[in-house]
Every structure is written in structure tokens, then in C-alpha cells.
Write an enzyme that holds these catalytic residues in place. Sequence first.
Site, mmCIF file in Angstrom:
data_model
loop_
_atom_site.group_PDB
_atom_site.id
_atom_site.type_symbol
_atom_site.label_atom_id
_atom_site.label_comp_id
_atom_site.label_asym_id
_atom_site.label_seq_id
_atom_site.Cartn_x
_atom_site.Cartn_y
_atom_site.Cartn_z
ATOM 1 C CG ASP A 60 71.494 65.796 -25.103
ATOM 2 O OD1 ASP A 60 70.791 64.860 -25.543
ATOM 3 O OD2 ASP A 60 71.003 66.809 -24.559
ATOM 4 C CB SER A 61 71.426 59.905 -25.277
ATOM 5 O OG SER A 61 71.992 59.779 -26.561
ATOM 6 C CG ASP A 99 71.368 66.262 -29.195
ATOM 7 O OD1 ASP A 99 70.641 67.153 -29.646
ATOM 8 O OD2 ASP A 99 70.956 65.305 -28.495
ATOM 9 C CE LYS A 129 68.551 65.286 -31.312
ATOM 10 N NZ LYS A 129 68.036 65.836 -30.031
ATOM 11 C CD GLU A 131 66.254 68.107 -25.905
ATOM 12 O OE1 GLU A 131 65.642 68.595 -24.930
ATOM 13 O OE2 GLU A 131 66.967 67.089 -25.804
ATOM 14 C CD GLU A 198 63.047 61.351 -26.826
ATOM 15 O OE1 GLU A 198 63.830 62.191 -27.301
ATOM 16 O OE2 GLU A 198 63.317 60.632 -25.836
HETATM 17 O O1 KIV Z 1 70.296 62.528 -27.321
HETATM 18 C C1 KIV Z 1 69.768 61.691 -28.066
HETATM 19 O O2 KIV Z 1 70.258 60.568 -28.227
HETATM 20 C C2 KIV Z 1 68.549 62.061 -28.756
HETATM 21 C C3 KIV Z 1 67.777 60.977 -29.419
HETATM 22 C C4 KIV Z 1 67.002 60.255 -28.391
HETATM 23 C C5 KIV Z 1 66.916 61.493 -30.514
HETATM 24 O O3 KIV Z 1 68.173 63.203 -28.735
#
Ligand code: KIV
Length: 294
Positions: A60-61, A99, A129, A131, A198
Site C-alpha cells: 500500500d506504499s 497489501d 499482508k 499490519e 519494519e
Molecule cells: O507497503 C509496503 O510497501 C510495505 C513494505 C514497506 C513492507 O508494507
Amino acid sequence: MTTISPRSSEAHIATRKKITTKSFQQKKIKGDPITMLTAYDYPTALIMDNVGIDSILVGDSLGMVVLGYENTIPVTMEEMIHHCRAVARGARFALLTGDMPFMSYQVTVEDAVLNAGKFLKEGGMDAVKLEGGHEREGAIRAIVGAGIPVMGHLGLTPQSVNQLGGYRTQGKTAAAAKRLIDDALLLQDAGCFSLVLESVPARLAELISQRLEIPTIGIGAGDACDGQVLVTHDLLGLFDRFTPKFVRKYADFHSEMERAFSEYILDVETGGFPASEHTYEMPDDEWEALIDQI
Ligand code: KIV
């Protein structure tokens, strides 16, 4: 400077197999480092996959490095799925993880399972993924129970940036480190197949990696994790706003793109582009026939 030849030859590709969550586990057992990078589009995924990356994270970056948001909080399911589909079209071998964006798994367990399912059904991902630690246990157990592999994410969890008071290293006190270890063990017990750590102290990440049977993937967590991940736009020098201490820049795409765009503008403005080799011709007799008609 060492020159590394790209690992994209047909012979190399022919011997490759699809990476699965099982391959992740085998790599940990053998002590082979797992390589992971983020991607958000087809060409990037294609190149990464061809050179042999183990895993691609559609992080989600995306919100920050591609869509220009201030942080990852505004990212929606629709945006994530759109980019997952592009990545899935480019990658054949890498394990693909999508994510889950903010508020797609925090409200109800039912939402979490349905949204996780969309990453596989609509986005072409192999895993998701999310969090958080103990507070996400119910959602993780339910998603895993639905047959969807889950990668956990502890330490600096960017979706909680407002609660954490900024992008800070986590687990620096004995009490905070103990909470992280407990959460890591709990996520493993809940069924996560791997865990992103992280921005945590290197020796804490090492301890967690030793205690867990599932592989840890570090980002700003030292060299003792079972794998490493970076945000590709950081690695390529393409994200202009800030570069965390843990990033190594392998290229300077920002400057290179600035140079290419500036040259193009100059060429068009001064008549240097297009040149004859970029131009299509028409047979003389057809041209003359046209002129006669008009
Ligand atoms: O969103 C993302 O790119 C991430 C990585 C930094 C692990 O969660």
C-alpha cells in the site's frame, strides 16, 4: 563498480519454478535469503520476475510512491486491486502478496475475509499482508481459515502512523521489544506464513527470526532476518520526498528521468525530434495521385 549481468536469460527462466509459501519455508530451513520487492505495475513486475525475485509485494506504499498521497491511509481496495491485476499480468514465478489497505480488515472479521478473498479472486495475488499484532488475531485466523495465506507485519506499521506519532523505529525499550516478540509468536500461531519486521533494532529482529519457525522479512531490521524487502521506488531513487536510513539506492531514476524528459522537450522545441528514422513514407505514385485529386 562491479557489473552484474541480468539473470533474465531464457535458459535461466526455463529452470525456474513458481515460488509458493512452501518455498518460503524451505528457504528459511536451508538458510537461503528470501528476496522481496514492491511493484505496482506490469513492466516492473515483468522485469523483477525475469531476474529472479522470490516475491513481489503490491504494497500500500503505492499510495505514497505512485499515487502521491501524504501517507498510506487513503489507499482504497479498488486502487489496490487495480494495481495487483497489473502486477499479476507481469509475473509468472514470484509469490505475489497484496497489501490489505487501511480499514479493509480492521472493522469486522467478515469484511477482512471478503476483502482478502478479493485480492486472490480479482487481483490475481497468491497471499495477502496485513499490519498489526494481537489486535488482528481474529481477522488473521479467519482469513487463514478461508484458505488464504497471510503475511504479518510488525514494528513500524505505517497505517498506524497517527497512533505511533510518526515513522519511528519500534521496539527500542525492553517492554516494547517484549510486546513485539509476543505478537510475533501469536501471529505465527494464528497461521501467518511469514512476517515483515519494519524498522526494529537489528538484534531484536535477529532474536525474533531465531524464535520463529516462519520466515521473517526485514525492512530496516538488520541483516539477520530470513529475507529482505525494499520499496522499489526507494531502491531506484524515484521517490523524491524522503529516503529512510535503511534504504540503499541502486539507481538514480529521478535524475535519469529528468534528463530524458528535458532532452525530449529540447529536441521537440529545436526540431531535433522526430528525425527521418522515426517517420513513415508514402510511395511517390500514391502521393502524386493524391495531389492530382486535390
Ligand atoms: O507497503 C509496503 O510497501 C510495505 C513494505 C514497506 C513492507 O508494507
